[in-house]
Design a protein around this motif. Structure first.
Motif, PDB file in Angstrom:
ATOM      1  N   TYR A   1       0.889  -1.329  -0.019  1.00  0.00           N
ATOM      2  CA  TYR A   1       0.012   0.147  -0.086  1.00  0.00           C
ATOM      3  C   TYR A   1       0.982   1.288   0.120  1.00  0.00           C
ATOM      4  CZ  TYR A   1      -3.851  -3.044   0.927  1.00  0.00           C
ATOM      5  OH  TYR A   1      -4.881  -4.063   0.949  1.00  0.00           O
TER       6      TYR A   1
ATOM      7  N   ASP B   1      -7.317   7.120   1.958  1.00  0.00           N
ATOM      8  CA  ASP B   1      -6.315   6.053   1.743  1.00  0.00           C
ATOM      9  C   ASP B   1      -4.993   6.454   2.566  1.00  0.00           C
ATOM     10  OD1 ASP B   1      -7.811   4.940  -0.295  1.00  0.00           O
ATOM     11  OD2 ASP B   1      -6.450   5.000  -1.878  1.00  0.00           O
TER      12      ASP B   1
ATOM     13  N   ARG C   1     -10.134   0.216   4.427  1.00  0.00           N
ATOM     14  CA  ARG C   1      -9.468   0.322   3.595  1.00  0.00           C
ATOM     15  C   ARG C   1     -10.152  -0.603   2.194  1.00  0.00           C
ATOM     16  NH1 ARG C   1      -3.957  -1.042   5.535  1.00  0.00           N
ATOM     17  NH2 ARG C   1      -4.480  -2.919   5.152  1.00  0.00           N
TER      18      ARG C   1
END
Ligand code: NA
Lengths: 785, 785
Positions: B496, B523, B562
Motif C-alpha cells: 500500500y 487512503d 481500506r
C-alpha cells in the motif's frame, strides 16, 4: 357475413378483458375460442388449480390424511384437466405461436415432471421406501402460467425487471455486511466475551455475518449488541453505525429501487395494454366496416348485431342509449374515431350505469378533441345517479305512500340531498354550448339549492345512527354477562332492523340491494346474522357447545364490523365515491362537484381525508393480485419447509403429562427460547401450520428463534449426547454449549441449509414482495394526490 | 458609492448562502450585518449551542458529574451568548421584523424559562429539596431557532405540513386498532386463556389495544398470538388480518402520505429558494447598475470590486476568467440577464473548478435561451478536469522523470485514460456553432481514441491493487496470532505504501491531496495509521494496555475500511462522479459522456450500478440534516426519560457478588425478560445511555421489553410486597402475577404514563422521522433515475 361478426365480437371481447391471445380465424377455431373463453371452462380450470393446490392438505404430512392412492388419482385428474386445457388452446392458436409460448412449455414440462415424480414416489412407497414428493413445489407453476392469471404474471414480470437493480444493491449490501462482520470478528472475537446464554460471542465470521444479517431485520436487536456494550460502551457505536447503514439506508434503497422500477414498469404495461386494446378494436372495426362516402363506417344494424353478440342480455333501451353515444349525430352509422374512443364495452362489463357514464365521459373527451369541451371542465364534473325505478309501495298504495307523514319519514331517512326523478340522463351546470350539444341525452332535472335548515334536517337520520353505533360500541366493550347489557343488545338490534326497514320503505328495494351496493348488503347481512345469533343464544342458552361457539364468534366479529359504518358514513358525505356507491340515487347525473356540499364536521370535510379513505378502499381489489402472488411463493416455501422440517416439533397440550410436552416433543429444544415461549405450534407439520409460520417469518420478528426449529435438526442429533441450548437460553442454563463445535459434519451442513432456507425466504418475501406491496401503495397514493 | 458596494455584496452573499434576512441599510447596520454573518460569530454560536447541549453529560444524572454551581454558571454563560446574538440580530434587522419573527420570540422565551427554572431548582437544591430541571427539555429549541440551522427548520416545516394528513391516517389507524381490540376482547376475553407467564390473556381492553399497537411494530410477534393460536388455530386468522391491515397497509400508508407531502413540500421550498436568490441578486444589481445606451448594466470595474468584496482571496486570473464568463462578448460591462443567470457566486463558495463549471453550464443554459444551444445537448456533456500543474520532479529532474522507464511506470499507475495537458479550459465534441461560439474559453485539447490494448494495460494497476485488497481481506479474517499472517500484514502494508508513493510519483502531489480529494486523503491516512499501529504493536508487544487497545481498535477499523476502495474503484470507472472526484485529472474539460468508456467487468459497467452507488454517496451530506433533526428529538426525549427513569436500573457486573447484580439492582426485575436478557445497561442513568436506549427504541425490536424499565416503576413498589413478574417471565415462575390488579392507583398512573412515553416516542420517531428519512432516500433515487 356471420363469421365476420363472430370474429369482430371475439376481438371486442378480447379488448374488453385485456386478453392477448392470437387465434386462428377459421369458423371452427373461432367457435373453439368462444368455448375456450366461456366462463364455465375458466371456472373449471380455476377449480382444478384449486383442487391441485389443496392436495397439500391431504398428502403426508397431512392436516386431513387421505391414502396416497386417493390423492394421486385426484392429482392425475387435475393434470388431465390441465393437459386438456392446453390441447384446447393448441387448437385455437396457430401452431407456431403455441410452441413459442414459454407458458405452454412450462405447463407441459411441469405435467410430465409431476407424473414422473408420482410414479417414482408411488413405486418406492409400494416397497415401503419413503422418498420426497419434490414435484409438489412445482404446483404454483399452474397458477402462474394459465392465461387466466394475467395479473399475477404481470407482477412476476415486474419483479423480474427489478432483479438486476436489486442484485446490485444486494451485492453492495452483502459487501457491507461482510466488511462489518470482519470488523466485528477483529474487535470482539478475541475478547472472550460471552452471550447471555454463555456461548462465545462473535468468534466465527459466518456466524457473525448471519447475526448481522438478522440485525438488518431488527429481530435480534438489542440482544446482539449487549455483550459488547456491557464490555465497553464505545462499542455501541459500531452497532449504531451498522444499523444506520444497513437497516435504514440499505433497506430503504431496496424499497427505492423497487418503487422506481415498479413505476417505470407500470407505465410501460399500461401503454402496452392501451395499444393492444386499440389494436383489437381496429381489427374488429376492419371486419365490419363498409365504405360510406369518403369514410369507412360500421352501420347501425351491424353495430347492434355486434353488441348483441358481445352482451347477449342487454336491454334494447340500454342498447339504444349506447348507440346514441356512439352515433351522436344520428347519421345511422359509427365512424372509426367514435368507434375507437367511445365503443361502450366497459358498459357491458361494468354495471350498466357505470359503463354508460364512462362512455359519456369518453365521448366528452372526444368532444374535447373537437374543441367543444376542455378536459379541465370535465374533471370538475361529479357524477350522481338518479333513482329511475318506482317504489312498489307507490304502485300498490300510492295515497298512503305519498301522504304527508310518509313523505316526512322518507325525507328524514334520505341521508343525501333529495334528488328529483327523471327518466333518461340529466346533466346540469355545464357551460352553455356543451350542454346544448349534449342535451339530447342529458337534460337537467335537478337543483341542489336548498335552505341550510333542510340540509341540517337531512343529515339527522345518518348522524343519529352514527351516534347509536358509537354507543353500541361502548356496550359491546362492556361485560355481556350483565343482564342489562344483553338486554341493550336487543334494543340496538331492533334499532338496526328499524333502520333497514325504513330504508327499504324510502328507497326502491331492488335498487337498495343492487349489484354494486356492497355496503347495503353488508349492513343487512350483519344485522340478520346478529338477529339469528341472538335468537339462537336466547333459546339454547344452556347448550353452548364448542361448534356453536365458533358460529357465535363469527357473528360477534360481524357485529363489531358494523362499527365500520361510521367511516363509510363520513366518507360518503359529499364525495364522488359516496354518491357513486349510494343506492339512494341510481340513474345518472353530471353535476359540478363544488355546487352542493352536505354538512359534516369540518375535520372530515377536508378533501384530504376523503382522498385517503377512498384510496384505501380502492386498494382493495389489487390486494387480491398480491394474495395470488404471495400464495404462489408461500406454497413453494411451505412444501419445501414441510419436506425439511415436518415432525421435528410437536404441539402437545402443555397441561398434559405427556413426556416432552413443555419442549414441543423434542428434547433438543430443552431450555431453548422456542420452547420457553411455547412456539410449539409454529411447525411445518401440515400446510396450514406452515403457512402460519411463513406469515410469522414475513413479519420477521423472532424469526431467528423460529429458525431454531430448523436448527433443531442438528440439535436433535446432539440431543443423544446431552441437552444443548444454543441461543439465549432463558433462566435454565444446562451448559452443553460446547457441543456446538463438536456437531458432526452432516449436522453442520443441515444446520447451514436451514439458515439458507430462512434467508432465502427473507430475501424473496420481505425484500422483494413486501417492498413491491409498499411500492404499490405508494403509487396508489401518488396517483390519488 | 462604497455603501452601495457593501450593500450589493451583502445581497450577493445572502443569495449565495440562501440567507433570508431583512437588514437595515444604514452603514452601521450593514457593517453589523457583516459582523453578524462572520464565520467567527457563527462558530461561536455553534460552540455555545454545543456546550449548552453537552451540559446534560455533567448534570445529574451525570456521565461525568460536576457540581451544580459549575453547570449553572456555564449554562448562564451560554444563555448570555444566545441573548447577545439575539441583541446583535435586533440591531441588524428592522424592529417590526424582529418582533414578528417567532424564532426570536421562541429563543427569548426559552432563555427566560431556563433562567426561572435555574433559579427555582438552585434555591430548592440549596435547602436540599430535589426537583426537576424541566427547562432542559427546551434546549433543542436553541438548535432549531437560530438562523444558522435553516435546513433543520426546513425539515421541521416539512413535518408540520404533513401533520394534518398524518393525523387523518392516524385516526383511521387508531379506529382500526380499537375495533380489533374490541373484537379480541370479545373473542378471547372470557376463554380464561393464559399467556406464557401465566397471566390472563386479553382481558382488559386497554391492555389489548396496547399489545395490538405493539404488534404493529412487529415487536411482540408471534408471542401475542400464541395463546389464541394454541387454543384454536382458526384464531390465527384474526391476527393475520390484523397484521395485513395495520402492520402492512397502515404503516405503508403513513409512508405514502409522508412521501407525497415531502415531495410537494420540497418542490415549493426549491421554488421559494430560487425566487429569493433571484430577488437578492436583482437587489444587488439595482445598487450597482448604470445606464449604458438603452440598458442598465454593471461596469467591469464595479463588478471586479464586488467580487473582491464577496471573495477577498480570489486570484486575479480566476477573477478574469469569471468575468469572461459573465461578460462573454467583452463589452466591458455585465447585463442584467447575464448577471442573474451567470453570476459566478457558486464559484466562490465551491472549490474553484466546480464553481466555474457551474457558471459555464449556466452560461450555456443562458445561450440556450438565446437559441444557441439546446438543454438536451447539455445533459449529454460530461465534465472532466485536466491536470494543469507540473509535477515537482519534472521541474527538479526533467530528464529522469521523462525517461522511458519513468513514463512506463506513470502509464501503468494512471488508472484512468491519459489526459493531455492544457492550460485554460477545453471542450470537445460539442456541435459546431456552439463550439466556435464558446471557443474563446473552451478549446479542445484531448482525444479519447485509444487502442483496446492500451485500455487494457491502463486498467492493470487498479485491478492488481483490487486483487491485493481482496487477498488482504482474507488475511484480515484469518487469525492474526499466526506469525505468518502478521508477517503478511507487513507485506500488505508495504504494498500500500508503494502504491501511494507511485501515485505521488505519477500525479502532482498538491493536486493528489487537493481539497475535494477525500478518497486520496482517506487512503493515505488509513495507511499511515496502520503503519504507526503496526510499528507500535511490534515495539510494545508486551505492554498491551486497555487504552492502547482502544486506539488499536480504531486502527483496525480503518484497516478494514481500506476494503471500501474496491467499491470506489468500481464506481470510478468511467462515471461522471469518478472523473469529478479523481485527482488524476484536475482542470476542466467538457466531453460527451458516451464518447469514451473505460474497461470494467460487464456487471459494473451497467450504468444502473453506478447510479445506485452515486446516489448512495450523494445521500451522505443530507444525512447530516437528519442527524440534526434526530439529535433535537432524541435530546428532548432523553431528558424526559432521564427525569422519569434514572436510577431505577443499575448495571452491575454480573460476575460480581453484589446483591441484585443479575436483576439490574432492582428486585422488581426478578424473573423479567429485561433482566434475563441482561438489558441492565439499557437505562436512562446518563445522557449517553439514554441515547443508546432511544436508538434501540427506534429500531423498535424488543421495545416492549425495554419498556418494562418504565413498568419497573410500579413493579418496584410492588417489590415491597413480593416479587412480581408481569411479562413473559422466562424459566423462573415466581407467581405473584395477581398483584397487578392490586397495584395502587398512583403506580397505575405512572405505569400508563410510561407507556405513553414509549408510544409517543414511537409515533414521533418511527412513524414520522424514520418515514421522512425513507421518503428522502426514495426521492433521491427518484431524481437519480
Ligand atoms: Na422486530
Amino acid at each position: 357475413g356471420d363469421l365476420d361478426l363472430l370474429l369482430a365480437a371475439a376481438y371486442v371481447s378480447d379488448a374488453q378483458y385485456n386478453r392477448n391471445v392470437e387465434f386462428e380465424t377459421s369458423p371452427q377455431a373461432i367457435r373453439l375460442y368462444y368455448f375456450y373463453n366461456h366462463w364455465t371452462m375458466r371456472a373449471a380450470i380455476y377449480f382444478f388449480i384449486f383442487v391441485d393446490l389443496s392436495l397439500a392438505l391431504f398428502e403426508k404430512p397431512a392436516l386431513f390424511p387421505l391414502p396416497l392412492l386417493a390423492t394421486s388419482l385426484v392429482e392425475v385428474l387435475c393434470l388431465t384437466a390441465f393437459f386438456g386445457r392446453l390441447v384446447h388452446f393448441a387448437k385455437v392458436t396457430p401452431q407456431m405461436v403455441f410452441w413459442k409460448d414459454t407458458k405452454n412449455i412450462c405447463v407441459m414440462v411441469t405435467i410430465v415432471l409431476t407424473l414422473i415424480d408420482l410414479i417414482i414416489y408411488g413405486s418406492l412407497e409400494a416397497v415401503n421406501i419413503h422418498s420426497v414428493r419434490w414435484s409438489r413445489v412445482l404446483r404454483p407453476i399452474f397458477v402462474v402460467n394459465f392465461p387466466e392469471s394475467r395479473q399475477i404474471r404481470r407482477a412476476f414480470r415486474s419483479i423480474r425487471n427489478t432483479l438486476p437493480d436489486i442484485l446490485y444493491v444486494f451485492l453492495l449490501f452483502i459487501f457491507s455486511v461482510l466488511i462489518f462482520s470482519l470488523m466485528a470478528l477483529k474487535l470482539f472475537g478475541n475478547r472472550s466475551l460471552k452471550t447471555v446464554d454463555g456461548s462465545p460471542y462473535f468468534t466465527n465470521i459466518l456466524e457473525i455475518a448471519f447475526e448481522l444479517y438478522i440485525l438488518v431485520t431488527t429481530a435480534n436487536s438489542p440482544d446482539v449488541m449487549m455483550p459488547a456494550y456491557d464490555f465497553n460502551w464505545w462499542y455501541s457505536l459500531y452497532f449504531i453505525t451498522y444499523i444506520i447503514i444497513n437497516t435504514y439506508i440499505f433497506m430503504s434503497v431496496f424499497l427505492a429501487v423497487i418503487y422506481n422500477n415498479y413505476r417505470k414498469h407500470l407505465k410501460n404495461e399500461i401503454r402496452k395494454l392501451a395499444y393492444l386494446k386499440r389494436y383489437k378494436m381496429m381489427e374488429a372495426f376492419n371486419f365490419l366496416n363498409v365504405e360510406v362516402g369518403t369514410e369507412f363506417v360500421v352501420t347501425e344494424a351491424r353495430w347492434k348485431q355486434l353488441v348483441k353478440v358481445v352482451a347477449p342480455d342487454i336491454t334494447s333501451s340500454h342498447m339504444e342509449l349506447l348507440l346514441r353515444i356512439c352515433d351522436e349525430e344520428r347519421k345511422g352509422h359509427v365512424g372509426m374515431v367514435t368507434w375507437l374512443l367511445a365503443f361502450p364495452f366497459p358498459a357491458l362489463s361494468q354495471s350498466g350505469v357505470a359503463g354508460v357514464l364512462l362512455a359519456i365521459l369518453r365521448l366528452l373527451f372526444l368532444a374535447d378533441k373537437m374543441n367543444f369541451l376542455r378536459l379541465a371542465d370535465l374533471l370538475n364534473i361529479q357524477v350522481v345517479t338518479i333513482n329511475v325505478k318506482t317504489h312498489p309501495l307507490e304502485t300498490w298504495m300510492p295515497r298512503v305512500y305519498q301522504s304527508p307523514a310518509s313523505l316526512l319519514v322518507r325525507k328524514v331517512v334520505r341521508h343525501r340531498r333529495e334528488v328529483g326523478k327523471s327518466s333518461g340522463y340529466a346533466m346540469s351546470d355545464l357551460k352553455k354550448g356543451k350542454a346544448s350539444r349534449l342535451s339530447f341525452l342529458l337534460h337537467a332535472s335537478w337543483s341542489c339549492s336548498r335552505t341550510p335548515d333542510e340540509m341540517c334536517f337531512l343529515g339527522f337520520f345518518v348522524w343519529a345512527y352514527d351516534v347509536i353505533i358509537l354507543i353500541n360500541a361502548i356496550f359491546i366493550a362492556l361485560d355481556e354477562k350483565n343482564p342489562f347489557i344483553s338486554y341493550a343488545e336487543w334494543v340496538f338490534l331492533s334499532l338496526y332492523i328499524i333502520e333497514i326497514l325504513l330504508k327499504l320503505y324510502t328507497y326502491e328495494p331492488r335498487t337498495y340491494f343492487g349489484m354494486k351496493q356492497y355496503w347495503n348488503w353488508f349492513d343487512t347481512l350483519i344485522i340478520i346474522a346478529a338477529l339469528l345469533a341472538s335468537v339462537a343464544t336466547a333459546t339454547i342458552q344452556s347448550a353452548r357447545k364448542y361448534n356453536s361457539q365458533q358460529v357465535l364468534d363469527i357473528v360477534l366479529i360481524l357485529r363489531i364490523l358494523r362499527l365500520l359504518r361510521v367511516i363509510v358514513s363520513i366518507q360518503r358525505s359529499g364525495s364522488f365515491q359516496g354518491a357513486w356507491g349510494d343506492a339512494a340515487t341510481p340513474g345518472l347525473l353530471l353535476q359540478k362537484a363544488s355546487s352542493c356540499q352536505p354538512k359534516a364536521p369540518e375535520l372530515f370535510l377536508d378533501p384530504r381525508f376523503r382522498v385517503i379513505v377512498t384510496t384505501l378502499i380502492n386498494i382493495g381489489p389489487t390486494m387480491l393480485v398480491f394474495g395470488g402472488l404471495i400464495l404462489v411463493v408461500y406454497y413453494a416455501f411451505a412444501i419445501i419447509g414441510m419436506e425439511a422440517f415436518h415432525g421435528k416439533i410437536q404441539y402437545l397440550d402443555p397441561n398434559s403429562t405427556a413426556p416432552g410436552a413443555l419442549v414441543c416433543g423434542n428434547p433438543a429444544l430443552n431450555g431453548s427460547v422456542f420452547a420457553r415461549d411455547r412456539y410449539c405450534k409454529n411447525n411445518f407439520n401440515d400446510i396450514a401450520s406452515s403457512f402460519i409460520v411463513l406469515i410469522e417469518l414475513t413479519v420477521v420478528n423472532q424469526w431467528h428463534d423460529i429458525l431454531s426449529e430448523g436448527l433443531a435438526l442438528p440439535a436433535q442429533r446432539r440431543g443423544m449426547l446431552g441437552v444443548a441450548s444454543r441461543r439465549r437460553g432463558g433462566g435454565v442454563h444446562l451448559g452443553g454449549t460446547d457441543f456446538v463445535p463438536m456437531a458432526d459434519g452432516f449436522a453442520r451442513v443441515t444446520h447451514q441449509a436451514a439458515k439458507l432456507y430462512f434467508i432465502g425466504f427473507h430475501v424473496v418475501v420481505v425484500i422483494l414482495i413486501v417492498n413491491i406491496f409498499i411500492a404499490f401503495i405508494l403509487e396508489a397514493f401518488f396517483v390519488a394526490y
